[in-house]
Design a protein around this motif. Structure first.
Motif, PDB file in Angstrom:
ATOM      1  N   SER A  31      29.195  45.841  39.689  1.00 11.80           N
ATOM      2  CA  SER A  31      30.570  46.287  39.859  1.00 11.80           C
ATOM      3  C   SER A  31      31.505  45.095  39.711  1.00 11.80           C
ATOM      4  CB  SER A  31      30.732  46.903  41.251  1.00 11.80           C
ATOM      5  OG  SER A  31      32.058  47.277  41.472  1.00 11.80           O
ATOM      6  N   VAL A  32      32.556  45.247  38.886  1.00 11.86           N
ATOM      7  CA  VAL A  32      33.558  44.190  38.714  1.00 11.86           C
ATOM      8  C   VAL A  32      34.953  44.791  38.773  1.00 11.86           C
ATOM      9  CG1 VAL A  32      32.062  42.691  37.337  1.00 11.86           C
ATOM     10  CG2 VAL A  32      33.584  44.292  36.190  1.00 11.86           C
ATOM     11  N   LYS A  33      35.897  43.936  39.097  1.00 10.55           N
ATOM     12  CA  LYS A  33      37.307  44.307  39.055  1.00 10.55           C
ATOM     13  C   LYS A  33      37.897  43.614  37.836  1.00 10.55           C
ATOM     14  CE  LYS A  33      41.485  44.266  41.868  1.00 10.55           C
ATOM     15  NZ  LYS A  33      42.017  43.885  43.190  1.00 10.55           N
ATOM     16  N   VAL A  34      38.606  44.366  37.002  1.00 10.68           N
ATOM     17  CA  VAL A  34      39.205  43.825  35.791  1.00 10.68           C
ATOM     18  C   VAL A  34      40.721  43.939  35.929  1.00 10.68           C
ATOM     19  CG1 VAL A  34      39.346  43.988  33.290  1.00 10.68           C
ATOM     20  CG2 VAL A  34      37.199  44.545  34.440  1.00 10.68           C
ATOM     21  N   LEU A  35      41.406  42.831  35.678  1.00 12.05           N
ATOM     22  CA  LEU A  35      42.863  42.784  35.764  1.00 12.05           C
ATOM     23  C   LEU A  35      43.452  42.546  34.381  1.00 12.05           C
ATOM     24  CD1 LEU A  35      43.177  40.448  38.877  1.00 12.05           C
ATOM     25  CD2 LEU A  35      43.192  42.945  38.835  1.00 12.05           C
ATOM     26  N   ASP A  76      32.513  40.164  40.816  1.00 14.41           N
ATOM     27  CA  ASP A  76      33.478  39.258  40.194  1.00 14.41           C
ATOM     28  C   ASP A  76      34.785  39.968  39.848  1.00 14.41           C
ATOM     29  OD1 ASP A  76      31.893  37.003  40.315  1.00 14.41           O
ATOM     30  OD2 ASP A  76      31.368  37.005  38.188  1.00 14.41           O
ATOM     31  N   GLU A  77      35.833  39.159  39.734  1.00 12.93           N
ATOM     32  CA  GLU A  77      37.127  39.607  39.254  1.00 12.93           C
ATOM     33  C   GLU A  77      37.353  38.927  37.907  1.00 12.93           C
ATOM     34  OE1 GLU A  77      41.028  39.696  41.666  1.00 12.93           O
ATOM     35  OE2 GLU A  77      41.074  37.824  40.499  1.00 12.93           O
ATOM     36  N   ASN A  82      37.161  35.099  38.582  1.00  6.66           N
ATOM     37  CA  ASN A  82      37.421  34.667  39.959  1.00  6.66           C
ATOM     38  C   ASN A  82      38.493  33.578  40.010  1.00  6.66           C
ATOM     39  OD1 ASN A  82      35.499  36.508  40.888  1.00  6.66           O
ATOM     40  ND2 ASN A  82      33.862  35.042  40.519  1.00  6.66           N
ATOM     41  N   GLU A  91      44.837  47.291  36.363  1.00  3.11           N
ATOM     42  CA  GLU A  91      43.480  46.941  36.777  1.00  3.11           C
ATOM     43  C   GLU A  91      42.522  48.109  36.641  1.00  3.11           C
ATOM     44  OE1 GLU A  91      42.937  47.261  41.466  1.00  3.11           O
ATOM     45  OE2 GLU A  91      44.632  45.965  40.950  1.00  3.11           O
ATOM     46  N   ASP A  92      41.249  47.771  36.632  1.00  6.06           N
ATOM     47  CA  ASP A  92      40.150  48.728  36.620  1.00  6.06           C
ATOM     48  C   ASP A  92      39.092  48.238  37.590  1.00  6.06           C
ATOM     49  OD1 ASP A  92      40.684  50.733  34.664  1.00  6.06           O
ATOM     50  OD2 ASP A  92      40.143  49.359  33.056  1.00  6.06           O
ATOM     51  N   SER A  93      38.408  49.141  38.231  1.00  2.92           N
ATOM     52  CA  SER A  93      37.182  48.828  38.962  1.00  2.92           C
ATOM     53  C   SER A  93      36.073  49.518  38.197  1.00  2.92           C
ATOM     54  CB  SER A  93      37.250  49.355  40.391  1.00  2.92           C
ATOM     55  OG  SER A  93      38.213  48.635  41.115  1.00  2.92           O
ATOM     56  N   GLU A 128      31.819  49.990  37.038  1.00  2.27           N
ATOM     57  CA  GLU A 128      30.373  49.833  37.177  1.00  2.27           C
ATOM     58  C   GLU A 128      29.856  49.549  35.777  1.00  2.27           C
ATOM     59  OE1 GLU A 128      28.278  49.820  39.792  1.00  2.27           O
ATOM     60  OE2 GLU A 128      30.012  49.994  41.125  1.00  2.27           O
TER      61      GLU A 128
END
Length: 85
Positions: free
Chosen positions: A2-6, A74-75, A60, A19-21, A23
């Motif tokens: 799982s990652v967070k994308v900005l 991670d972001e 990050n 943003e997106d979260s 999988e």
């Protein structure tokens, strides 16, 4: 994984989200893999990445390269080059 994308600046405007979260599948292990995955699964992102070939990346909150490894939690941030004057 799982990652967070900005998404920032004009890229954010083009994809109409900040943003997106996500999988991600196991074979997505680098920033380049993530770009390819996003391009394959989101037409707006595919078009934006094609229009902005010189995107910058951070993992990050540290500047990254396409070869930078990403891991669970991670972001990842994408933003166009910024100029000042």
């Amino acid at each position: 994984m799982s990652v967070k994308v900005l998404y920032f600046a004009s890229l954010k405007d083009k994809v109409l989200k900040g943003e997106d979260s996500l999988e991600l599948p196991e074979d997505v292990t680098t920033v380049e893999d993530l770009i390819n995955y996003l391009s394959e699964n989101d037409e707006a992102l595919k078009a934006a990445f094609e229009e902005m070939p010189r995107l910058r990346f951070a993992v990050n909150q540290e500047m990254a390269k396409e070869s930078t490894k990403i891991k669970d939690g991670d972001e990842v941030a994408f933003f166009p080059p910024v100029t000042g004057g």
